[in-house]
Design a protein around this motif. Sequence first.
Motif, PDB file in Angstrom:
ATOM      1  N   LEU A 106       0.828  -1.209   0.000  1.00  0.00           N
ATOM      2  CA  LEU A 106       0.000   0.000   0.000  1.00  0.00           C
ATOM      3  C   LEU A 106       0.860   1.256   0.000  1.00  0.00           C
ATOM      4  O   LEU A 106       0.379   2.350   0.279  1.00  0.00           O
ATOM      5  CB  LEU A 106      -0.902   0.001   1.244  1.00  0.00           C
ATOM      6  N   SER A 107       2.125   1.105  -0.301  1.00  0.00           N
ATOM      7  CA  SER A 107       3.081   2.207  -0.164  1.00  0.00           C
ATOM      8  C   SER A 107       2.846   3.372  -1.123  1.00  0.00           C
ATOM      9  O   SER A 107       3.304   4.474  -0.860  1.00  0.00           O
ATOM     10  CB  SER A 107       4.511   1.688  -0.309  1.00  0.00           C
ATOM     11  N   VAL A 156       0.920  -9.770   5.141  1.00  0.00           N
ATOM     12  CA  VAL A 156       1.691  -8.614   5.599  1.00  0.00           C
ATOM     13  C   VAL A 156       1.316  -7.385   4.771  1.00  0.00           C
ATOM     14  O   VAL A 156       1.298  -7.439   3.544  1.00  0.00           O
ATOM     15  CB  VAL A 156       3.217  -8.877   5.477  1.00  0.00           C
ATOM     16  N   LEU A 157       1.027  -6.288   5.461  1.00  0.00           N
ATOM     17  CA  LEU A 157       0.742  -5.017   4.807  1.00  0.00           C
ATOM     18  C   LEU A 157       2.005  -4.165   4.803  1.00  0.00           C
ATOM     19  O   LEU A 157       2.759  -4.171   5.777  1.00  0.00           O
ATOM     20  CB  LEU A 157      -0.357  -4.264   5.551  1.00  0.00           C
ATOM     21  N   VAL A 158       2.229  -3.431   3.710  1.00  0.00           N
ATOM     22  CA  VAL A 158       3.408  -2.573   3.588  1.00  0.00           C
ATOM     23  C   VAL A 158       2.981  -1.133   3.344  1.00  0.00           C
ATOM     24  O   VAL A 158       2.305  -0.840   2.354  1.00  0.00           O
ATOM     25  CB  VAL A 158       4.323  -3.034   2.426  1.00  0.00           C
ATOM     26  N   THR A 159       3.353  -0.255   4.277  1.00  0.00           N
ATOM     27  CA  THR A 159       3.180   1.192   4.109  1.00  0.00           C
ATOM     28  C   THR A 159       4.045   1.892   5.142  1.00  0.00           C
ATOM     29  O   THR A 159       4.264   1.366   6.222  1.00  0.00           O
ATOM     30  CB  THR A 159       1.709   1.648   4.249  1.00  0.00           C
ATOM     31  N   ASP A 160       4.519   3.052   4.785  1.00  0.00           N
ATOM     32  CA  ASP A 160       5.309   3.819   5.743  1.00  0.00           C
ATOM     33  C   ASP A 160       4.551   5.072   6.180  1.00  0.00           C
ATOM     34  O   ASP A 160       5.125   5.973   6.778  1.00  0.00           O
ATOM     35  CB  ASP A 160       6.675   4.180   5.155  1.00  0.00           C
ATOM     36  N   SER A 161       3.247   5.093   5.933  1.00  0.00           N
ATOM     37  CA  SER A 161       2.427   6.269   6.232  1.00  0.00           C
ATOM     38  C   SER A 161       1.609   6.138   7.519  1.00  0.00           C
ATOM     39  O   SER A 161       0.797   6.996   7.812  1.00  0.00           O
ATOM     40  CB  SER A 161       1.467   6.535   5.069  1.00  0.00           C
ATOM     41  N   ILE A 201      -2.614  -7.363  13.178  1.00  0.00           N
ATOM     42  CA  ILE A 201      -2.239  -6.916  11.840  1.00  0.00           C
ATOM     43  C   ILE A 201      -0.728  -6.757  11.759  1.00  0.00           C
ATOM     44  O   ILE A 201      -0.121  -6.088  12.592  1.00  0.00           O
ATOM     45  CB  ILE A 201      -2.924  -5.572  11.500  1.00  0.00           C
ATOM     46  N   THR A 202      -0.118  -7.394  10.755  1.00  0.00           N
ATOM     47  CA  THR A 202       1.317  -7.257  10.535  1.00  0.00           C
ATOM     48  C   THR A 202       1.527  -6.162   9.504  1.00  0.00           C
ATOM     49  O   THR A 202       1.129  -6.298   8.352  1.00  0.00           O
ATOM     50  CB  THR A 202       1.931  -8.582  10.043  1.00  0.00           C
ATOM     51  N   LEU A 203       2.159  -5.075   9.941  1.00  0.00           N
ATOM     52  CA  LEU A 203       2.385  -3.917   9.087  1.00  0.00           C
ATOM     53  C   LEU A 203       3.853  -3.528   9.181  1.00  0.00           C
ATOM     54  O   LEU A 203       4.393  -3.386  10.270  1.00  0.00           O
ATOM     55  CB  LEU A 203       1.502  -2.745   9.553  1.00  0.00           C
ATOM     56  N   ILE A 218       9.625 -11.007   7.414  1.00  0.00           N
ATOM     57  CA  ILE A 218       8.561 -11.462   8.320  1.00  0.00           C
ATOM     58  C   ILE A 218       7.999 -12.795   7.838  1.00  0.00           C
ATOM     59  O   ILE A 218       7.818 -13.734   8.621  1.00  0.00           O
ATOM     60  CB  ILE A 218       7.424 -10.416   8.411  1.00  0.00           C
ATOM     61  N   ILE A 219       7.734 -12.897   6.545  1.00  0.00           N
ATOM     62  CA  ILE A 219       7.180 -14.135   5.994  1.00  0.00           C
ATOM     63  C   ILE A 219       8.157 -15.286   6.188  1.00  0.00           C
ATOM     64  O   ILE A 219       7.767 -16.394   6.564  1.00  0.00           O
ATOM     65  CB  ILE A 219       6.781 -13.954   4.518  1.00  0.00           C
TER      66      ILE A 219
END
Length: 110
Positions: free
Chosen positions: A42-43, A71-76, A86-88, A98-99
Motif C-alpha cells: 500500500l506504499s 503482511v501489509l506494507v506502508t510507511d504512512s 495486523i502485521t504492518l 517477516i514471511i
Amino acid sequence: MKVDQKGHTTTIKNTQFKTAEFITKLTHEYNSFKNQNLIIDLSTDKEIVMEDVKSFSELIKKHKKNKKSFVLVTDSIDYNKVPSSITLVPTLLEAHDIIEMEEIERDLGF
C-alpha cells in the motif's frame, strides 16, 4: 492491481484504487491467492489512514486460518497504533523477512 508471484509468496500492489475498492477487489479474487503468503503493498497510497489498515482485518483473519502469512506494507502509518493482529511493515524487504520468519515458526510447529 499489480500481482507478482515468487515461490510461496504473492505481492499485490494497489496501483489504481481507493483502499476500500482495493479490498473489495482483493476479497473477490481471494481464492486465487488463498494458498500463498500475501504481501499487500500500500506504499503508493500516501493518504492511507488507520481505518483503511483495520479494514483488512477480516481478510487477514481468514488468511491466517489457512496458516499463511499476510503482511501489509506502508510507511504512512504510526506502527505503535496498529492492532497486534495486523502485521504492518514499512518496506517490502521487511515484509519478506517477516514471511520467512513465520514460515520457519510454522515448520517448527509454533
